[in-house]
Scaffold this motif. Structure first.
Motif, short mmCIF file in Angstrom:
data_model
loop_
_atom_site.label_atom_id
_atom_site.label_comp_id
_atom_site.label_asym_id
_atom_site.label_seq_id
_atom_site.Cartn_x
_atom_site.Cartn_y
_atom_site.Cartn_z
N ILE A 107 -32.77 75.26 22.60
CA ILE A 107 -32.53 74.04 23.36
C ILE A 107 -33.34 74.13 24.64
N LYS A 108 -34.13 73.10 24.89
CA LYS A 108 -34.97 73.09 26.08
C LYS A 108 -34.11 73.06 27.34
N ASN A 109 -34.67 73.55 28.44
CA ASN A 109 -33.93 73.56 29.70
C ASN A 109 -33.58 72.15 30.16
N SER A 110 -34.48 71.20 29.92
CA SER A 110 -34.18 69.83 30.32
C SER A 110 -32.99 69.29 29.54
N GLU A 111 -32.91 69.61 28.25
CA GLU A 111 -31.75 69.20 27.46
C GLU A 111 -30.48 69.87 27.95
N LYS A 112 -30.58 71.15 28.32
CA LYS A 112 -29.41 71.85 28.84
C LYS A 112 -28.91 71.19 30.12
N ARG A 113 -29.85 70.79 30.98
CA ARG A 113 -29.46 70.13 32.23
C ARG A 113 -28.77 68.81 31.96
N VAL A 114 -29.30 68.04 31.03
CA VAL A 114 -28.70 66.75 30.69
C VAL A 114 -27.30 66.96 30.12
N LEU A 115 -27.15 67.92 29.21
CA LEU A 115 -25.84 68.19 28.63
C LEU A 115 -24.84 68.68 29.68
N ALA A 116 -25.32 69.53 30.59
CA ALA A 116 -24.44 70.04 31.64
C ALA A 116 -24.00 68.90 32.56
N ARG A 117 -24.92 67.98 32.88
CA ARG A 117 -24.56 66.86 33.74
C ARG A 117 -23.54 65.95 33.05
N LYS A 118 -23.76 65.69 31.74
CA LYS A 118 -22.82 64.85 31.01
C LYS A 118 -21.44 65.50 30.94
N ASN A 119 -21.41 66.81 30.69
CA ASN A 119 -20.13 67.51 30.65
C ASN A 119 -19.43 67.47 31.99
N LEU A 120 -20.20 67.63 33.07
CA LEU A 120 -19.62 67.57 34.41
C LEU A 120 -19.06 66.19 34.68
N GLU A 121 -19.81 65.14 34.34
CA GLU A 121 -19.31 63.78 34.55
C GLU A 121 -18.05 63.52 33.74
N ARG A 122 -18.03 63.99 32.50
CA ARG A 122 -16.85 63.81 31.65
C ARG A 122 -15.65 64.52 32.25
N ARG A 123 -15.86 65.75 32.73
CA ARG A 123 -14.77 66.51 33.31
C ARG A 123 -14.24 65.84 34.58
N LEU A 124 -15.16 65.35 35.43
CA LEU A 124 -14.74 64.69 36.66
C LEU A 124 -13.96 63.41 36.37
N ARG A 125 -14.43 62.64 35.37
CA ARG A 125 -13.70 61.43 35.00
C ARG A 125 -12.29 61.75 34.55
N SER A 126 -12.15 62.79 33.72
CA SER A 126 -10.82 63.13 33.22
C SER A 126 -9.93 63.67 34.35
N GLU A 127 -10.52 64.43 35.29
CA GLU A 127 -9.73 64.92 36.43
C GLU A 127 -9.28 63.77 37.31
N ASN A 128 -10.17 62.81 37.55
CA ASN A 128 -9.79 61.64 38.36
C ASN A 128 -8.69 60.84 37.68
N LEU A 129 -8.80 60.67 36.37
CA LEU A 129 -7.77 59.94 35.64
C LEU A 129 -6.45 60.68 35.70
N ALA A 130 -6.48 62.00 35.55
CA ALA A 130 -5.25 62.80 35.62
C ALA A 130 -4.62 62.69 37.02
N ARG A 131 -5.47 62.72 38.04
CA ARG A 131 -4.97 62.60 39.41
C ARG A 131 -4.31 61.24 39.64
N LYS A 132 -4.94 60.17 39.15
CA LYS A 132 -4.38 58.82 39.30
C LYS A 132 -3.05 58.70 38.56
N LEU A 133 -3.00 59.23 37.34
CA LEU A 133 -1.76 59.16 36.59
C LEU A 133 -0.65 59.96 37.26
#
Length: 108
Positions: free
Chosen positions: A71-97
Protein backbone atom coordinates in the motif's frame (compact mmCIF):
# COMPACT_ATOMS: atom_id res chain seq x y z
CA UNK A 1 -11.76 -9.96 -11.74
CA UNK A 2 -10.54 -13.54 -11.59
CA UNK A 3 -8.25 -12.76 -8.66
CA UNK A 4 -11.16 -11.25 -6.76
CA UNK A 5 -13.37 -14.20 -7.68
CA UNK A 6 -10.75 -16.62 -6.34
CA UNK A 7 -10.50 -14.69 -3.07
CA UNK A 8 -14.28 -14.53 -2.77
CA UNK A 9 -14.68 -18.24 -3.44
CA UNK A 10 -12.08 -19.16 -0.82
CA UNK A 11 -13.48 -16.62 1.64
CA UNK A 12 -17.19 -17.24 1.19
CA UNK A 13 -17.51 -20.90 0.37
CA UNK A 14 -14.98 -22.23 2.87
CA UNK A 15 -16.62 -24.73 5.20
CA UNK A 16 -17.16 -23.57 8.75
CA UNK A 17 -15.07 -26.32 10.26
CA UNK A 18 -11.95 -25.50 8.24
CA UNK A 19 -12.14 -21.85 9.28
CA UNK A 20 -12.32 -22.76 12.96
CA UNK A 21 -15.90 -21.58 13.33
CA UNK A 22 -18.45 -23.34 15.44
CA UNK A 23 -21.72 -24.61 14.03
CA UNK A 24 -23.57 -21.58 15.38
CA UNK A 25 -26.14 -20.54 12.71
CA UNK A 26 -25.30 -16.84 13.07
CA UNK A 27 -21.66 -17.55 12.22
CA UNK A 28 -22.50 -19.91 9.36
CA UNK A 29 -24.71 -17.21 7.83
CA UNK A 30 -21.70 -15.18 6.73
CA UNK A 31 -20.26 -18.16 4.81
CA UNK A 32 -23.33 -18.82 2.65
CA UNK A 33 -22.18 -16.54 -0.14
CA UNK A 34 -23.79 -14.26 -2.66
CA UNK A 35 -25.92 -15.68 -5.44
CA UNK A 36 -26.73 -13.82 -8.63
CA UNK A 37 -28.96 -15.09 -11.41
CA UNK A 38 -27.90 -14.53 -15.02
CA UNK A 39 -30.89 -13.54 -17.14
CA UNK A 40 -30.84 -13.99 -20.92
CA UNK A 41 -27.09 -14.65 -20.91
CA UNK A 42 -26.35 -11.06 -19.79
CA UNK A 43 -23.16 -11.69 -17.82
CA UNK A 44 -22.19 -8.00 -17.54
CA UNK A 45 -25.42 -7.17 -15.74
CA UNK A 46 -24.98 -10.14 -13.42
CA UNK A 47 -21.44 -9.00 -12.57
CA UNK A 48 -22.64 -5.48 -11.75
CA UNK A 49 -25.42 -6.93 -9.56
CA UNK A 50 -22.85 -9.09 -7.78
CA UNK A 51 -20.61 -6.09 -7.23
CA UNK A 52 -23.51 -4.10 -5.75
CA UNK A 53 -24.41 -6.96 -3.43
CA UNK A 54 -20.79 -7.31 -2.35
CA UNK A 55 -20.53 -3.60 -1.59
CA UNK A 56 -23.79 -3.50 0.34
CA UNK A 57 -22.94 -6.57 2.40
CA UNK A 58 -19.43 -5.36 3.25
CA UNK A 59 -17.80 -8.30 1.51
CA UNK A 60 -15.70 -6.06 -0.73
CA UNK A 61 -14.24 -4.33 2.34
CA UNK A 62 -13.28 -7.68 3.87
CA UNK A 63 -11.55 -8.77 0.68
CA UNK A 64 -9.61 -5.52 0.45
CA UNK A 65 -8.49 -5.90 4.07
CA UNK A 66 -7.11 -9.37 3.33
CA UNK A 67 -5.01 -8.26 0.38
CA UNK A 68 -1.30 -8.50 1.04
CA UNK A 69 0.02 -6.22 -1.67
CA UNK A 70 2.01 -3.07 -0.96
CA UNK A 71 0.00 0.00 0.00
CA UNK A 72 1.47 3.31 -1.06
CA UNK A 73 2.19 5.91 1.60
CA UNK A 74 -0.33 8.30 0.05
CA UNK A 75 -3.02 5.62 0.34
CA UNK A 76 -2.02 4.98 3.96
CA UNK A 77 -2.37 8.69 4.71
CA UNK A 78 -5.80 8.84 3.11
CA UNK A 79 -6.97 5.75 5.02
CA UNK A 80 -5.57 7.09 8.28
CA UNK A 81 -7.34 10.43 7.75
CA UNK A 82 -10.64 8.69 6.97
CA UNK A 83 -10.31 6.49 10.05
CA UNK A 84 -9.54 9.53 12.19
CA UNK A 85 -12.56 11.41 10.83
CA UNK A 86 -14.79 8.37 11.42
CA UNK A 87 -13.52 8.01 14.98
CA UNK A 88 -14.00 11.72 15.73
CA UNK A 89 -17.54 11.64 14.34
CA UNK A 90 -18.44 8.66 16.51
CA UNK A 91 -16.86 10.27 19.60
CA UNK A 92 -18.78 13.49 19.00
CA UNK A 93 -22.00 11.55 18.57
CA UNK A 94 -21.34 9.59 21.77
CA UNK A 95 -20.62 12.83 23.63
CA UNK A 96 -23.87 14.41 22.38
CA UNK A 97 -25.90 11.36 23.31
CA UNK A 98 -24.33 11.28 26.75
CA UNK A 99 -25.22 14.93 27.42
CA UNK A 100 -28.80 14.30 26.26
CA UNK A 101 -29.12 11.28 28.56
CA UNK A 102 -27.66 13.19 31.51
CA UNK A 103 -30.18 16.01 30.95
CA UNK A 104 -33.05 13.53 30.78
CA UNK A 105 -31.95 11.79 33.96
CA UNK A 106 -31.53 15.06 35.87
CA UNK A 107 -34.91 16.41 34.80
CA UNK A 108 -36.77 13.16 35.45
Amino acid sequence: MSAIARRVSTTIFAPATSQGLSRDPSQIQQWRGIRVKVYEGNLDRALTMMQRKMQSSGMERLIKEEQTHHIKNSEKRVLARKNLERRLRSENLARKLQTILIRKIRTA
